[in-house]
Enzyme design. Structure first.
Site, PDB file in Angstrom:
ATOM      1  N   LYS A 259       5.104  -5.878  -0.109  1.00 27.48           N
ATOM      2  CA  LYS A 259       3.962  -5.244  -0.793  1.00 27.48           C
ATOM      3  C   LYS A 259       2.858  -4.911   0.205  1.00 27.48           C
ATOM      4  O   LYS A 259       2.408  -5.785   0.952  1.00 27.48           O
ATOM      5  CB  LYS A 259       3.422  -6.206  -1.856  1.00 27.48           C
ATOM      6  CG  LYS A 259       2.195  -5.714  -2.598  1.00 27.48           C
ATOM      7  CD  LYS A 259       1.856  -6.637  -3.754  1.00 27.48           C
ATOM      8  CE  LYS A 259       0.674  -6.161  -4.550  1.00 27.48           C
ATOM      9  NZ  LYS A 259      -0.621  -6.370  -3.900  1.00 27.48           N
ATOM     10  N   HIS A 283      -3.611  -2.372  -1.577  1.00 28.65           N
ATOM     11  CA  HIS A 283      -4.270  -3.559  -2.137  1.00 28.65           C
ATOM     12  C   HIS A 283      -5.424  -3.153  -3.063  1.00 28.65           C
ATOM     13  O   HIS A 283      -6.481  -3.784  -3.100  1.00 28.65           O
ATOM     14  CB  HIS A 283      -4.789  -4.452  -0.997  1.00 28.65           C
ATOM     15  CG  HIS A 283      -4.685  -5.925  -1.279  1.00 28.65           C
ATOM     16  ND1 HIS A 283      -3.656  -6.706  -0.836  1.00 28.65           N
ATOM     17  CD2 HIS A 283      -5.486  -6.765  -1.982  1.00 28.65           C
ATOM     18  CE1 HIS A 283      -3.831  -7.959  -1.221  1.00 28.65           C
ATOM     19  NE2 HIS A 283      -4.939  -8.023  -1.931  1.00 28.65           N
TER      20      HIS A 283
HETATM   21  C1  FNR Z   1      -5.673  -8.184  -6.042  1.00 25.85           C
HETATM   22  N1  FNR Z   1      -4.483  -7.909  -5.376  1.00 25.85           N
HETATM   23  C2  FNR Z   1      -3.716  -8.943  -4.884  1.00 25.85           C
HETATM   24  N2  FNR Z   1      -2.507  -8.681  -4.293  1.00 25.85           N
HETATM   25  C3  FNR Z   1      -1.725  -9.694  -3.849  1.00 25.85           C
HETATM   26  O1  FNR Z   1      -0.658  -9.424  -3.319  1.00 25.85           O
HETATM   27  N3  FNR Z   1      -2.129 -10.991  -4.011  1.00 25.85           N
HETATM   28  C4  FNR Z   1      -3.310 -11.340  -4.584  1.00 25.85           C
HETATM   29  O2  FNR Z   1      -3.640 -12.505  -4.719  1.00 25.85           O
HETATM   30  C5  FNR Z   1      -4.156 -10.272  -5.014  1.00 25.85           C
HETATM   31  N4  FNR Z   1      -5.375 -10.552  -5.556  1.00 25.85           N
HETATM   32  C6  FNR Z   1      -6.132  -9.538  -6.105  1.00 25.85           C
HETATM   33  C7  FNR Z   1      -7.310  -9.834  -6.770  1.00 25.85           C
HETATM   34  C8  FNR Z   1      -8.030  -8.820  -7.397  1.00 25.85           C
HETATM   35  C9  FNR Z   1      -9.281  -9.160  -8.130  1.00 25.85           C
HETATM   36  C10 FNR Z   1      -7.549  -7.483  -7.356  1.00 25.85           C
HETATM   37  C11 FNR Z   1      -8.277  -6.363  -8.066  1.00 25.85           C
HETATM   38  C12 FNR Z   1      -6.394  -7.186  -6.684  1.00 25.85           C
HETATM   39  C13 FNR Z   1      -3.970  -6.518  -5.305  1.00 25.85           C
HETATM   40  C14 FNR Z   1      -3.148  -6.181  -6.533  1.00 25.85           C
HETATM   41  O3  FNR Z   1      -1.936  -6.891  -6.547  1.00 25.85           O
HETATM   42  C15 FNR Z   1      -2.808  -4.683  -6.605  1.00 25.85           C
HETATM   43  O4  FNR Z   1      -2.243  -4.270  -5.384  1.00 25.85           O
HETATM   44  C16 FNR Z   1      -4.009  -3.794  -6.919  1.00 25.85           C
HETATM   45  O5  FNR Z   1      -4.874  -4.436  -7.833  1.00 25.85           O
HETATM   46  C17 FNR Z   1      -3.545  -2.472  -7.515  1.00 25.85           C
HETATM   47  O6  FNR Z   1      -4.608  -1.626  -7.755  1.00 25.85           O
HETATM   48  P1  FNR Z   1      -5.304  -1.449  -9.184  1.00 25.85           P
HETATM   49  O7  FNR Z   1      -4.235  -1.400 -10.257  1.00 25.85           O
HETATM   50  O8  FNR Z   1      -6.204  -2.619  -9.365  1.00 25.85           O
HETATM   51  O9  FNR Z   1      -6.038  -0.170  -9.039  1.00 25.85           O
END
Ligand code: FNR
Length: 390
Positions: A259, A283
């Protein structure tokens, strides 16, 4: 409190507004914000708006079926709940509520390494296997232990996140004093908590414990964002390379998705290192501000590895029509991050279920009006590349 324009939340933006009312500002901004000037955050959603669809008529669309296969498992639609750290701070035992909503809908849920609820608690709430997300930690024994636990609760897919070698600088967190322990910052946080009695009761009081479930024996004081950030800086391994994916491949027997890949070359390297697929992601605009939207990078990655590996994407998906567009550009499925967390904060499990139902209905309608009945019939020809205003 401003005028209420809508009584029933429908789209992610509606849940977002409610989440903003319900959460202390520093928590709302933690979800909502992106890195630096939030250019990439904005690009993720505008990237979808810029894609123009073709309306097709007079086709038999009496058998619409949104179901598909995601990482080897049947799903009701090509949508996955993305791993989101600290979701359990947005609603009481948040990850358990979200996994129930995902199960009720028939889509996979992904538990973050830094979720509040641990693997066992989520498993006990779940009725189906869920996905686990991993960050590489310096101490490989910790990693091995986490993977063994994930396997023992039946996780079949591991999303290994590679775009967080260091944590992006999110200005909103700084403005809110979320990363500071100064007296002023503490006072601002205390005031925000006092101003949100619903959250105070639901999460702060009744939603305990607040530790990072999977790492509760290792993170010093996980309820403080600044302690968490310091721990991430000290423990997340910045020296990770593709060699470590090969190591991971030898330890993890389930499916492995990388990812945080945007470039075709990196996607090829991921497959060569043994991954079953990649998640095209920046992300959610929280890391390198200034990189392109995920959706604009999707076609390049699909062209590079789409014939031998699965390609997922996330970032900016806000509707069933966006899901349709991503599938048309070659995604096996999409992950949604903020939308499910906004809904969770706004109204718990029920709200997440309702939001997913609307998304599915939007997808169904987009399929019908584009003249296709099945997910595997959605192709590039659904996109209008010659639209005059595109
Ligand atoms: C995330 N994301 C994320 N990704 C991951 O691999 N581990 C994690 O712990 C987190 N934590 C996290 C916290 C918050 C508050 C957000 C908003 C995002 C990224 C997440 O998995 C994903 O890639 C994005 O949120 C996708 O974009 P959208 O749908 O929020 O626009």
């Amino acid at each position: 409190m401003g005028r209420t324009y809508n009584v029933i939340p429908v789209a992610p933006a509606d849940y977002r507004r409610r989440a903003e009312q319900r959460l202390p500002r520093f928590l709302f901004d933690y979800i909502d914000g992106g890195a630096n000037a939030e250019i990439t955050l904005a690009a993720n959603t505008s990237g979808f708006r810029d894609i123009v669809l073709r309306q097709r008529v007079m086709r038999d669309v009496s058998n619409i079926d949104t179901s598909t296969v995601l990482s080897g498992e049947q799903a009701a639609m090509p949508v996955i709940l993305a791993p989101v750290g600290m979701a359990g701070m947005m609603a009481r035992r948040g990850e358990t509520q979200a996994v129930r909503a995902a199960n009720a809908t028939g889509v996979p849920f992904t538990l973050s390494t830094v979720g509040i609820c641990d693997l066992v608690e989520v498993k006990n709430a779940a009725s189906k296997p869920f996905w686990f997300q991993l960050y590489m930690m310096r101490d490989r024994e910790v990693v091995k232990d986490l993977l063994a636990r994930a396997e023992s609760v039946g996780c079949t897919t591991l999303a290994f996140t590679v775009d967080l070698a260091v944590t992006g600088l999110r200005h909103r967190d700084l403005r809110n004093g979320a990363l500071s322990q100064s007296v002023r910052a503490k006072a601002v946080k205390a005031w925000e908590i006092a101003r949100h009695p619903h959250w105070l009761l639901d999460v702060a009081v009744q939603g305990k414990p607040h530790g990072f479930g999977n790492l509760s024996d290792r993170v010093p004081d996980p309820t403080r964002l600044e302690a968490f950030t310091a721990w991430v800086a000290s423990q997340f391994d910045t020296s990770v390379t593709w060699k470590d994916i090969e190591w991971l491949r030898s330890v993890w027997k389930g499916r492995l998705l990388i990812k945080g890949v945007l470039e075709p070359d990196d996607a090829r390297a991921a497959v060569e290192a043994g991954a079953d697929g990649v998640i095209v992601s920046n992300h959610g605009g929280r890391q390198l501000d200034g990189v392109a939207s995920s959706i604009s990078k999707l076609p390049g990655v699909v062209a590079a590895i789409g014939d031998r590996a699965e390609v997922y994407m996330d970032g900016g998906v806000r509707s069933g029509v966006d899901v349709f567009k991503a599938v048309a550009l070659g995604a096996q499925g999409v992950l949604i991050g903020r939308p499910w967390v906004w809904a969770l904060a706004a109204g718990g499990e029920r709200a997440v279920t309702d939001m997913l139902a609307v998304m599915r209905q939007e997808l169904r309608i987009a399929m019908a009006l584009s003249g296709v009945n099945r997910i595997d019939e959605i192709g590039r020809d659904a996109i209008d590349t010659a639209a005059p205003f595109a």
